[in-house]
Structures are given as C-alpha cells and as structure tokens.
Scaffold this active site. Structure first.
Site, PDB file in Angstrom:
ATOM      1  N   GLU A  34       9.398 -41.894  -6.293  1.00 54.32           N
ATOM      2  CA  GLU A  34       9.010 -42.161  -4.911  1.00 54.32           C
ATOM      3  C   GLU A  34       7.654 -42.875  -4.975  1.00 54.32           C
ATOM      4  O   GLU A  34       6.737 -42.371  -5.620  1.00 54.32           O
ATOM      5  CB  GLU A  34       8.884 -40.841  -4.130  1.00 54.32           C
ATOM      6  N   ARG A 259      10.884 -29.789 -16.208  1.00 58.69           N
ATOM      7  CA  ARG A 259       9.723 -30.656 -15.968  1.00 58.69           C
ATOM      8  C   ARG A 259       8.715 -30.449 -17.066  1.00 58.69           C
ATOM      9  O   ARG A 259       8.609 -29.350 -17.611  1.00 58.69           O
ATOM     10  CB  ARG A 259       9.000 -30.202 -14.697  1.00 58.69           C
ATOM     11  N   LYS A 269       1.780 -35.388  -7.983  1.00 59.57           N
ATOM     12  CA  LYS A 269       1.097 -36.498  -7.326  1.00 59.57           C
ATOM     13  C   LYS A 269       0.239 -36.003  -6.166  1.00 59.57           C
ATOM     14  O   LYS A 269      -0.842 -36.509  -5.923  1.00 59.57           O
ATOM     15  CB  LYS A 269       2.129 -37.507  -6.815  1.00 59.57           C
TER      16      LYS A 269
HETATM   17  P1  ATP Z   1       5.447 -35.176  -7.988  1.00 63.07           P
HETATM   18  O1  ATP Z   1       5.579 -33.761  -7.543  1.00 63.07           O
HETATM   19  O2  ATP Z   1       4.412 -35.377  -9.025  1.00 63.07           O
HETATM   20  O3  ATP Z   1       5.360 -36.139  -6.850  1.00 63.07           O
HETATM   21  P2  ATP Z   1       8.159 -35.895  -8.070  1.00 63.07           P
HETATM   22  O4  ATP Z   1       9.260 -35.266  -8.854  1.00 63.07           O
HETATM   23  O5  ATP Z   1       8.155 -35.708  -6.613  1.00 63.07           O
HETATM   24  O6  ATP Z   1       6.823 -35.470  -8.748  1.00 63.07           O
HETATM   25  P3  ATP Z   1       9.155 -38.536  -8.174  1.00 63.07           P
HETATM   26  O7  ATP Z   1       8.448 -39.803  -7.919  1.00 63.07           O
HETATM   27  O8  ATP Z   1      10.169 -38.103  -7.212  1.00 63.07           O
HETATM   28  O9  ATP Z   1       8.061 -37.420  -8.375  1.00 63.07           O
HETATM   29  O10 ATP Z   1       9.755 -38.529  -9.652  1.00 63.07           O
HETATM   30  C1  ATP Z   1      10.505 -39.535 -10.249  1.00 63.07           C
HETATM   31  C2  ATP Z   1      11.237 -38.939 -11.401  1.00 63.07           C
HETATM   32  O11 ATP Z   1      10.328 -38.369 -12.332  1.00 63.07           O
HETATM   33  C3  ATP Z   1      12.158 -37.828 -10.954  1.00 63.07           C
HETATM   34  O12 ATP Z   1      13.407 -37.972 -11.585  1.00 63.07           O
HETATM   35  C4  ATP Z   1      11.457 -36.580 -11.385  1.00 63.07           C
HETATM   36  O13 ATP Z   1      12.366 -35.562 -11.652  1.00 63.07           O
HETATM   37  C5  ATP Z   1      10.697 -37.043 -12.635  1.00 63.07           C
HETATM   38  N1  ATP Z   1       9.513 -36.220 -12.836  1.00 63.07           N
HETATM   39  C6  ATP Z   1       8.487 -36.017 -11.992  1.00 63.07           C
HETATM   40  N2  ATP Z   1       7.604 -35.152 -12.494  1.00 63.07           N
HETATM   41  C7  ATP Z   1       8.065 -34.798 -13.719  1.00 63.07           C
HETATM   42  C8  ATP Z   1       7.608 -33.926 -14.753  1.00 63.07           C
HETATM   43  N3  ATP Z   1       6.468 -33.232 -14.618  1.00 63.07           N
HETATM   44  N4  ATP Z   1       8.346 -33.818 -15.870  1.00 63.07           N
HETATM   45  C9  ATP Z   1       9.483 -34.514 -16.012  1.00 63.07           C
HETATM   46  N5  ATP Z   1       9.975 -35.343 -15.093  1.00 63.07           N
HETATM   47  C10 ATP Z   1       9.286 -35.491 -13.942  1.00 63.07           C
HETATM   48 MG    MG Z   2       8.441 -36.268  -4.830  1.00 64.81          MG
END
Ligand code: ATP
Ligand code: MG
Length: 557
Positions: A34, A259, A269
């Site tokens: 995102e 994760r 983020k």
């Molecule tokens: P955040 O909470 O940091 O915003 P998010 O999962 O909402 O993380 P996205 O931009 O939706 O962030 O993530 C893109 C991809 O990266 C998704 O497939 C997510 O599962 C993966 N991802 C995000 N954080 C991690 C992590 N700590 N370890 C492994 N994969 C991750």
């Molecule tokens: Mg997210």
C-alpha cells in the site's frame, strides 16, 4: 565467511515445486504494497520471497500498488517503493495498481448484489461493530440485510453517483452473521469517501475494501500464488468466498508466512511515520530507521539484505529476530570487498620526538587477504593522531595498547614507546611524547622483540577532518511498545553520537557518496549520501567489527 548463494528450501517453495510438478502453469507472484509509507526491512522479506521464487521457477513477479485508501496514500510513496525495489535489484514484469481495476471491481460488486450476496447497509460504524458480535457470541443480522436486489442496486448506484455522505451507507457481503470466523460476518466491501484519489482523481467516491480488492486483483492479474503474512490467515476463507461466489475461473492460492520482526526496532509504517512526524528521527531516511531508504543511507548493501532474508527463512511462527543476525549479514558481505583505511575517531595528538624528518610515505594494502585490491601510500610524520581510547595512563592488566613506558606497533609503520604525557590545566591528557625505533619499519623488530598491541593512526598535517556519526539501537528495549506501553517511550536517547572532529587518512579526500570503507579496528563506514560534501566529509557507521582485529593482533605477534 562468504555469503551463501544456495536457494532456500522452505515450506512455500516446497508447495510451489509440488504444484509445478502436478499441474501445468507458469508461476506468477506479486508484491502488493500500500503506498502509504516507505518500505522497511520487513517488506524486504516479502519482496525477496515473491521475486526470487518467481525467478527460480521461470515465472513472473508483478509490482502492484494496493491503492484503495486515498486518505493515506501518496505518489511520493509510490516513487519511493519503486526506487527501493530497483535498489534491491528487482524488476517487475508488470506494474499494476488496484485502482486500475476500480471499474471491474465495481462490476463485481454489482454482480454480488444481483445474486443477492451483497446489500447496502445503513448502520453506522459503531452499530456495525455491535451487531458483529464477539469471538464468543454470534452477531446479529443487520436490519437492512433483507433489502431487495432492486433496492440494493438502486442504492449502490446512487452511492457511486455521490448522493450520500461519507459513512452514511456501506455495501456489505451477505455471508453469515453467526460464522465462527468474524471476518465472514457480512464484511464491508465498499465505503463512501469523498476524496480524490492519486490515480483516478475525482472519478470515484466509493472505494473497495482490502479483502474484496485483494483476491479479485490477484485473480484479474492471473496470480497463481498469493503469498502474504500470517495475519491474513483468518481472511483466507473470505478471499476464497469472493472468488467462489463470483465463480471466477482463476483462483490464486493464498499462502501465509510469518512477518519479520526485529528486536530493538519497530516494523510498521504507521509507527515509523509517527517517529518521522514527531521529529524523533530525521526523516524516513534517517540511518537509524529500519526503512530500506534509511538502511541504504546507513550503508547496508542490497546483497546483505537479501542474504539476511534468506537466512531467517520462512516459517508459520511469529518470532522476533535478533538484530545481530542482520549485522552479521552486512559484515560478511562487506568483509571481502571493502577497502581498509585508517581513521581516528577521537584523536589524541602524539609527537614522535626522535623522528628525524618531516614525513615519509609508507605503502599500505587496501585489503589484507586480497592483493588485487591494490594499495595506497600513506604519509607518516613527526606528529600523528591516535585514538584516545588507545592510551591509558594506568593500564589494567589486559590492556595491550599504549601506556607510559609501553611500546606498541603503529599499523604499517613503526614501534613507538610512550615517554611522557602532557596535560592541560584541567589535568586532561592533550598530547603524548613518544620515541620510535627506525629499525621496526614495516612492523617487526630485527631483534625479535615483540609488542602486544597494534594501533591505527593518521598524520596530523595530512589527515582530513571528517564528521563521523555512530549509531546505536533506535530503542533500548527489545520489544518497544510491549505490554501496551507507548513504543516511543522506549526510544534510546543515545542512538546517535556525532563526532565532528574525527581525522581520516588523506586517501579518502575524494570519497563519494555511498562509498563504503572499513576503518581499521572501528567498523564499516559509509559516506553519507545527504550531508557529505567535498568540503565536509560525513561518514555513517554501518556496523562495528567483531573479532577481525583480534585476528590481526594475533598474526602480528
Ligand atoms: P505495515 O503495517 O508496515 O504498513 P503492511 O502489511 O500494512 O505493513 P503493506 O504495504 O500492505 O504493508 O505490505 C506489502 C506486503 O509486504 C504485504 O504482502 C505484507 O504482507 C508484506 N509485509 C509487510 N510487513 C512485513 C513484515 N514485517 N514481514 C514480512 N512481510 C511483510
Ligand atoms: Mg497496510
């Protein structure tokens, strides 16, 4: 230690290998961020998995921006995510945006309404929560659940046309308010947001929710394996429900993995944004941040990040990885390929009283084990700087460096002996007077005399003044924010130390942004890509050394 290039064999790769054996298809994966912030090292785990597994199997990996929430998203983030992926060395076969599919998603929503599997609900957010029930109690049906198909079509079309205010109505899937899995209790699939979108402008005022968008985007793109993190495990039944109910022929397989979380830092983020917005760090690219842009500025290499992601592997258990594992990856990557130079972080002036000439040039190799990296000439002179920490007036037993009356080796130069100590009016040591033994040039004494310590140095008149930034953990607790505390209270107040008057050897005069060096005995350093200039060199410490100096001392003995 060399970085291993072997292909990992984890449970996801095993599933894919098996699928490729039993069915005929080309593997397609995607990385779906995102665009609401900068990528962090946790994202790198997902990136490496998706891109590597595609490459290993002659498949494709797409970059898809999951951009369905215009209130938090921005083109700045889109650009930074692309730059981070390029830096890591990955290229996507296709660049996609969930917003590319708004029209199709809308049509799918209409289809769900037509088969009586979606309805427009007038409960407000709080009521929806109350009706949803809990883990122990089933939910209650919304009073709007039995609207007719015609009514729903009419209302949804008018939602799209902008006739209602934000929050007034939502479109919900009609599944089962008593389902054990709460995600199946009539989840919201569309909400009203009168907000322009960075890609579609003012075209839409209804936006699809994540669960609806994600599975359909995967299907539209022909993704075969949709790899995501463990928190989506409970959403998988919903992922499958949408695709089955809409009878979509392409049905990607969702597989979840744990994760990445690293101790002594935060990996979300939202939290990272909070640090930036409250000026608790100096931006997303602050070298203390676990963001890829911050790690790049600090001096991490793409290779070290990939190596780290391979080493930690993939599991189904959420565990926290020691930050030391990451540090080992960067050390093993830099060790064989980084030039050794000398820099004195906290200088102490040393006058070599019996040195007869002003200066002379000595040859020093750039790497102890790799002659192909060549050597440079360093200037030795009557006045040099050594590290304040390399001298103690009253040394304890195991201190093998300089002390009154004690002899040490100057790296690549001579043995020197400390004759006297000069102090200022506050009794602080400001200078040492030493003598040198001309017969020890190159580092050994013809009479076989041994010294136990070898220290680095730079020549006073030839050295360049540089600013050196030393970093420590951003937080002083392994799991910031644990037990419901504010994660910001766990910030380490000493996570940065700035040394404005360090002295580096003259060969660094033309060091370029992002160039990395090993400062002998101190660690790996990188020229800062924002603040460093020809007038004022600024170095970031990437990571300290571990045992490497102990080895040098041993081999010189
Ligand atoms: P955040 O909470 O940091 O915003 P998010 O999962 O909402 O993380 P996205 O931009 O939706 O962030 O993530 C893109 C991809 O990266 C998704 O497939 C997510 O599962 C993966 N991802 C995000 N954080 C991690 C992590 N700590 N370890 C492994 N994969 C991750
Ligand atoms: Mg997210």
């Amino acid at each position: 230690m060399q970085i291993s290039k072997s292909i990992p064999n984890d449970f996801i790769r095993q599933i894919i290998t098996e699928d490729l054996k039993t069915k005929t298809f080309q593997l397609v994966t995607r990385f779906p961020p995102e665009p609401n912030g900068y990528l962090h090292i946790g994202h790198a785990k997902s990136i490496c998995l998706n891109f590597d597994v595609a490459a290993e199997n002659s498949g494709h990996c797409y970059l898809r921006f999951d951009d369905t929430n215009p209130s938090k998203e921005d083109l700045e983030y889109v650009e930074s995510i692309k730059a981070d992926l390029n830096w890591l060395g990955y290229t996507w076969t296709k660049l996609c945006y969930s917003s590319d599919y708004f029209e199709q998603l809308y049509d799918y929503a209409i289809e769900l309404i037509k088969i009586n599997k979606a309805y427009v609900c007038g409960l407000n957010g709080e009521e929806i929560r109350q009706y949803r029930g809990t883990l122990k109690e089933p939910g209650k049906n919304s009073p709007y659940r039995e609207r007719t198909v015609e009514e729903n079509l009419d209302l949804f079309t008018r939602m799209k046309a902008g006739e209602f205010a934000d929050g007034e109505l939502v479109l919900r899937a009609k599944i089962d308010m008593a389902a054990a899995n709460i995600n199946l209790r009539d989840p919201i699939i569309y909400r009203i947001k009168h907000l322009p979108h960075q890609m579609t402008g003012n075209k839409w005022c209804v936006y699809p929710m994540y669960d609806f968008t994600h599975c359909l985007s995967d299907a539209i793109e022909g993704i075969t394996h949709s790899l995501c993190t463990l928190e989506f495990e409970d959403h998988r039944p919903l992922y499958d429900w949408f695709l089955d109910t809409l009878q979509i022929p392409c049905h990607p397989q969702q597989i979840e993995f744990a994760r990445l979380s690293l101790n002594y830092t935060v990996m979300s983020k939202r939290k990272l944004q909070e640090l930036v917005e409250n000026n608790l760090v100096n931006g997303w690219d602050d070298p203390r941040m676990p963001t890829l842009i911050g790690m790049r500025r600090r001096g991490y290499t793409p290779e070290s990040i990939k190596d780290f992601c391979n080493k930690i592997g993939l599991t189904k258990n959420n565990t926290s990885i020691e930050i030391g594992v990451l540090e080992n990856s960067i050390r093993s990557d830099l060790d064989p390929k980084t030039a050794r130079v000398m820099a004195v972080l906290k200088p102490l002036r040393v006058v070599i009283e019996n040195y007869p000439v002003e200066a002379e040039q000595l040859e020093a190799p750039y790497h102890p084990n790799d002659p192909s990296m060549g050597s440079r000439l360093i200037t030795f002179s009557k006045v040099i700087y050594i590290e304040q920490d390399d001298f103690l007036e009253e040394p304890p037993k195991k201190f093998f460096r300089l002390a009154p009356g004690r002899e040490v080796r100057l790296r690549y130069a001579y043995f020197i002996t400390c004759q006297s100590v000069i102090k200022n009016e506050n009794s602080e040591i400001i200078e040492l007077r030493c003598t040198y033994d001309p017969a020890t040039k190159g580092g050994s004494a013809p009479d076989g005399r041994k010294v136990k310590g070898t220290i680095h140095w730079v020549s006073e008149t030839h050295a360049i003044t540089a600013e050196i930034r030393l970093y420590d953990r951003l937080f002083n607790q392994p799991n910031p924010g644990a037990n419901g505390t504010d994660f910001k209270t766990a910030l380490n107040p000493n996570s940065i130390t700035i040394l404005p008057n360090s002295k580096v050897e003259a060969s660094l005069a033309n060091a370029e942004a992002n160039q990395r060096f090993q400062f002998e005995r101190q660690g790996y350093f990188c020229v800062d890509n924002v603040d460093s200039s020809a007038e004022k060199l600024v170095f970031n410490r990437i990571v300290t050394l571990r045992d490497s100096w102990a080895k040098i001392e041993k081999s010189n003995r």
